[in-house]
Design a protein around this motif. Structure first.
Motif, PDB file in Angstrom:
ATOM      1  N   ARG A   1       0.682  -1.224  -0.163  1.00 33.17           N
ATOM      2  CA  ARG A   1      -0.065   0.000   0.078  1.00 33.17           C
ATOM      3  C   ARG A   1       0.931   1.375  -0.009  1.00 33.17           C
ATOM      4  O   ARG A   1       0.557   2.173  -0.524  1.00 33.17           O
ATOM      5  CB  ARG A   1      -0.956   0.052   1.275  1.00 33.17           C
TER       6      ARG A   1
ATOM      7  N   GLN B   1       2.412   2.639  14.400  1.00 36.51           N
ATOM      8  CA  GLN B   1       0.917   2.626  14.272  1.00 36.51           C
ATOM      9  C   GLN B   1      -0.087   2.399  15.414  1.00 36.51           C
ATOM     10  O   GLN B   1      -0.837   3.091  15.685  1.00 36.51           O
ATOM     11  CB  GLN B   1       0.435   1.570  13.052  1.00 36.51           C
TER      12      GLN B   1
ATOM     13  N   ASP C   1      -1.745   5.180  17.419  1.00 33.19           N
ATOM     14  CA  ASP C   1      -3.443   5.356  17.314  1.00 33.19           C
ATOM     15  C   ASP C   1      -3.919   5.388  18.863  1.00 33.19           C
ATOM     16  O   ASP C   1      -4.779   6.018  19.283  1.00 33.19           O
ATOM     17  CB  ASP C   1      -3.671   4.116  16.725  1.00 33.19           C
TER      18      ASP C   1
ATOM     19  N   GLY D   1      -5.227   9.348  11.668  1.00 32.95           N
ATOM     20  CA  GLY D   1      -4.642   8.399  10.737  1.00 32.95           C
ATOM     21  C   GLY D   1      -3.996   9.002   9.701  1.00 32.95           C
ATOM     22  O   GLY D   1      -2.888   8.158   9.111  1.00 32.95           O
ATOM     23  N   THR D   2      -3.931  10.195   9.420  1.00 34.97           N
ATOM     24  CA  THR D   2      -2.788  10.850   8.527  1.00 34.97           C
ATOM     25  C   THR D   2      -1.414  10.830   8.814  1.00 34.97           C
ATOM     26  O   THR D   2      -0.818  10.956   8.085  1.00 34.97           O
ATOM     27  CB  THR D   2      -3.248  12.389   8.172  1.00 34.97           C
TER      28      THR D   2
ATOM     29  N   LYS E   1      -5.915   3.447   8.594  1.00 37.58           N
ATOM     30  CA  LYS E   1      -7.309   3.561   8.010  1.00 37.58           C
ATOM     31  C   LYS E   1      -8.515   3.868   8.996  1.00 37.58           C
ATOM     32  O   LYS E   1      -8.203   3.000   9.994  1.00 37.58           O
ATOM     33  CB  LYS E   1      -7.704   2.459   6.942  1.00 37.58           C
ATOM     34  N   PRO E   2      -9.067   4.894   8.752  1.00 39.06           N
ATOM     35  CA  PRO E   2     -10.176   5.176  10.012  1.00 39.06           C
ATOM     36  C   PRO E   2     -11.097   3.717  10.340  1.00 39.06           C
ATOM     37  O   PRO E   2     -11.434   3.554  11.416  1.00 39.06           O
ATOM     38  CB  PRO E   2     -11.304   5.986   9.371  1.00 39.06           C
TER      39      PRO E   2
ATOM     40  N   SER F   1      -9.153   1.676  13.320  1.00 35.37           N
ATOM     41  CA  SER F   1      -8.725   2.517  14.384  1.00 35.37           C
ATOM     42  C   SER F   1      -9.347   1.903  15.634  1.00 35.37           C
ATOM     43  O   SER F   1     -10.122   0.993  15.918  1.00 35.37           O
ATOM     44  CB  SER F   1      -9.038   3.938  14.434  1.00 35.37           C
TER      45      SER F   1
ATOM     46  N   HIS G   1      -2.137  -2.518  10.300  1.00 38.65           N
ATOM     47  CA  HIS G   1      -1.980  -3.204   8.741  1.00 38.65           C
ATOM     48  C   HIS G   1      -0.669  -2.564   8.190  1.00 38.65           C
ATOM     49  O   HIS G   1      -0.558  -2.905   6.817  1.00 38.65           O
ATOM     50  CB  HIS G   1      -3.080  -2.814   7.942  1.00 38.65           C
TER      51      HIS G   1
ATOM     52  N   ASN H   1      -2.710  -3.154   2.504  1.00 37.95           N
ATOM     53  CA  ASN H   1      -4.317  -2.776   2.318  1.00 37.95           C
ATOM     54  C   ASN H   1      -4.815  -3.079   3.603  1.00 37.95           C
ATOM     55  O   ASN H   1      -5.926  -2.273   3.856  1.00 37.95           O
ATOM     56  CB  ASN H   1      -4.647  -3.332   1.025  1.00 37.95           C
ATOM     57  N   GLU H   2      -5.050  -4.447   3.926  1.00 33.07           N
ATOM     58  CA  GLU H   2      -5.908  -5.000   4.901  1.00 33.07           C
ATOM     59  C   GLU H   2      -5.192  -5.471   6.008  1.00 33.07           C
ATOM     60  O   GLU H   2      -3.776  -5.962   5.809  1.00 33.07           O
ATOM     61  CB  GLU H   2      -6.765  -5.719   4.310  1.00 33.07           C
TER      62      GLU H   2
END
Length: 500
Positions: free
Chosen positions: A43, A156, A160, A166-167, A172-173, A176, A186, A190-191
Motif C-alpha cells: 500500500r 501505528q 493510534d 490517521g494521516t 485507515k479510519p 482504528s 495493517h 491494504n488490509e
C-alpha cells in the motif's frame, strides 16, 4: 482512459527504441531481486492510476516483463541459454485456457484493471522464479525491509492509542481503536488480513532458521560490493546494530518472533486466527524433528513469556481488560452477523454464486465481472453500494472458477499444489542427505541448513496463504506469488546444495 493508454504506448515505443541495444540479462536479474524486496510494500508506496492502484511490486514486474520481451525479441544469448522453470508453461497455460471468458465481459474497464493486476501477479511469479540471482542476499534484504515494516506497525499501534490522527499513523479510519478497542494494524498493506498473511511467512522463516541454527547475518553476508545495493548492505553489516544481531542471532530471532506474534494478534484478522493452528502444528512437527533440545527450550520460554505478560496486563491494566472485552464483543457480533459490513447486509452473495456459475461453468464470465453480473442480487432498499461492479467473491478459488472458468482453476490449483508437493519431496531428499547418519545440526554445512530452513518456511507459509484464500480475494495479492517465486527459484540453482 484511452488517452492514458495512448500516452503509455508512446512512452513504451520511444524507450524501446532508445534502450534496445543496451538491455542486458543482468538488468532483468536486478529487477527480479527488487521484486522480492518489495514484497511488504503493498500500500505504501503506491500510485493511483485510472481507478486502480499501482503498487511498487507491480511497477517493477511491468518493468521486468518489458525487459524480458526486449531480450527475447533480440534473442539475447544469455537468455536463450537459460532453462526456464517448468511452471512457466503452466503460467502461460492459465491465461490461454481463460481466453474464452473474455467473450462474456460486461464491464470492459473493470476487466482491463483486474486482468492487468492478475497478469502482473503471475508475471512476478515468472520473473522471481527464473531470474533471481544470489537468492540468499535478496531474502536477507527482504527480511531487513520487513523489520522496517515491523517498526512502522509498532508506531501505528502506539500512535493510534495515544490519539494521533490517521494521516500521521497511516491507519485507515475503519481499523482504528475507536472501532475495535485496539488498532487493527495493517502497516504498508491494504488490509490487516494481508499483513497477518505476511506474518505467517516471516514467523516461519525466523523460526526454522532458529531451529536449524542458521545465522542469516553470516550466511547472507556481502563479501564484495559490485553494485549500489551491495554497497549499502556492506555498510550496514559494519553497523553496531547488525554486528550485535550477528553475535546474538538466536536472541534476535526470539525477539522478532515474539514481536510478530504480538502484531499478528493486533491484526484482529479472524480468517488468519482460524487457520493459525495449522502453522503451529506444522512448526511443532518439523521443529521437534530437527532440534528437539532447542525446540523444547524455545516453546517453553515463549509460552511462559506470553502468559506472564498477559497476566500482568490483565491484572494491573484496566484498559487491557476493557480491550479484551471489546475484542470479545466484536468477535461475537461477527458470529451473529450483527457486525456484517454494508456489502454483506445488502447483498445476497450465495444466491448470486449458485445462479451465475451454471451459466458459464466451463468458460467463466471474465476477470473482475462478478460484480457486474451480480448487481441484480443487491437487496433493494438496503444497498449502500455505489460501485456494484467492484463487488468481489471473498474466496479466491470460487472467484477463479466463476470468472476464469473450470480449466483455469484446475491449472491455478496445479501450479500451487504441485509446487508444494515438489517442495515436500525435496525436503525429504535433503533431509535424508543431510541427516541420514544422525548428524548433529552443527556438523552440516550452514548454507545447506539455510536452504532446508527456507524450503520448510516457504512451504508452511504458502500452505497458510492457500488456506486463507478461502476467506479473501481477489487473486492478485502479490506477496503470495512472490513467495512461490522464491520457492521455485531454489530449484533453479543447481549448485545450491554444493555450496560451502
Amino acid at each position: 482512459m484511452f488517452t492514458l493508454l495512448f500516452l503509455v504506448l508512446v512512452i513504451v515505443i520511444s524507450s524501446t527504441l532508445l534502450l534496445y541495444p543496451y538491455v542486458k540479462l543482468s538488468w532483468l536479474q536486478a529487477v527480479a531481486g527488487a521484486i522480492i524486496i518489495s514484497l511488504p510494500f503493498e500500500r505504501i508506496p503506491s500510485v493511483n492510476i485510472a481507478g486502480g492502484t499501482l503498487r511498487i511490486s507491480q511497477i517493477l514486474t511491468a518493468l521486468g516483463i518489458y525487459l524480458f520481451l526486449i531480450l527475447f525479441i533480440k534473442k539475447d544469448k544469455s537468455l536463450m541459454k537459460m532453462n526456464l522453470h517448468n511452471k512457466s508453461i503452466w503460467i502461460f497455460l492459465f491465461f490461454l485456457v481463460s481466453l474464452p471468458s473474455t467473450l462474456f465481459v460486461i464491464s470492459g474497464t473493470r476487466y482491463l484493471i483486474t486482468m492487468v493486476a492478475t497478469t502482473l501477479s503471475f508475471g512476478a511469479l515468472f520473473l522471481v522464479s527464473n531470474f533471481t540471482k544470489n537468492l540468499k542476499q535478496k531474502v536477507f534484504y527482504l527480511c531487513l525491509a520487513f523489520m522496517l515494516v515491523t517498526v512502522f506497525a509498532l508506531y501505528q499501534i502506539v500512535g493510534d492509542l495515544i490519539g494521533l490522527p490517521g494521516t500521521l499513523t497511516g491507519l485507515k479510519p475503519m481499523f482504528s481503536s475507536f472501532i475495535f478497542g485496539i488498532p487493527r494494524v495493517h502497516t504498508t498493506f491494504n488490509e490487516p488480513s494481508y499483513f497477518a498473511n505476511s506474518l505467517f511467512l516471516f514467523i516461519s522463516l525466523f523460526f526454522f532458521w532458529s531451529v536449524l541454527e542458521v545465522n542469516i547475518f553470516k550466511v547472507s553476508a556481502v563479501k564484495k560490493a559490485s553494485n549500489f545495493l551491495q554497497k549499502i548492505a556492506l555498510h550496514l553489516q559494519n553497523s553496531k546494530v547488525i554486528q550485535w544481531c550477528h553475535k546474538n542471532y538466536q536472541l534476535f530471532y526470539h525477539i522478532s518472533i515474539s514481536t510478530f506474534i504480538v502484531l499478528f494478534l493486533f491484526t484482529l484478522s479472524k480468517s488468519a486466527w482460524v487457520i493459525a493452528p495449522v502453522l503451529i502444528v506444522y512448526c511443532l512437527y518439523f521443529g521437534r524433528k530437527y532440534n528437539m533440545h532447542y525446540f523444547t527450550k524455545f516453546f517453553i520460554s515463549l509460552g511462559i513469556s506470553i502468559l506472564v505478560l498477559t497476566g500482568i496486563l490483565l491484572i494491573f491494566s484496566k484498559e487491557a481488560r476493557e480491550t479484551v472485552n471489546n475484542i470479545y464483543t466484536h468477535l461475537m457480533a461477527t458470529v451473529t452477523r450483527d457486525s456484517a459490513t454494508a456489502m454483506e447486509r445488502s447483498f445476497n452473495a450465495q444466491t448470486a454464486l449458485v445462479d451465475l456459475y451454471p451459466q458459464r461453468a466451463i468458460t467463466g464470465i471474465g476477470s473482475g465481472q462478478f460484480g457486474s453480473y451480480a448487481r441484480d442480487y443487491l437487496l433493494s432498499g438496503l444497498s449502500t453500494i455505489t460501485k456494484p461492479e467492484e463487488i468481489i467473491v471473498f474466496n479466491v478459488y470460487i472467484e477463479v472458477l466463476l470468472e476464469f472458468g473450470l480449466l483455469a482453476v484446475c491449472v491455478f490449483l496445479y501450479i500451487f499444489l504441485h509446487s508444494l508437493w515438489a517442495n515436500h519431496q525435496q525436503i525429504r531428499i535433503k533431509d535424508k542427505e543431510l541427516f541420514e547418519n544422525d548428524n548433529e545440526i552443527t556438523t552440516v554445512s550452514e548454507t545447506k541448513r539455510y536452504y532446508l530452513a527456507l524450503r520448510l518456511a516457504l512451504g508452511g507459509a504458502i500452505l497458510m496463504f492457500m488456506l486463507q484464500w478461502n476467506f479473501i480475494s481477489p487473486i492478485y495479492i502479490n506477496p503470495i506469488f512472490i513467495s512461490l517465486g522464491i520457492l521455485l527459484n531454489i530449484d533453479q540453482d543447481k549448485l545450491l546444495y554444493y555450496e560451502d
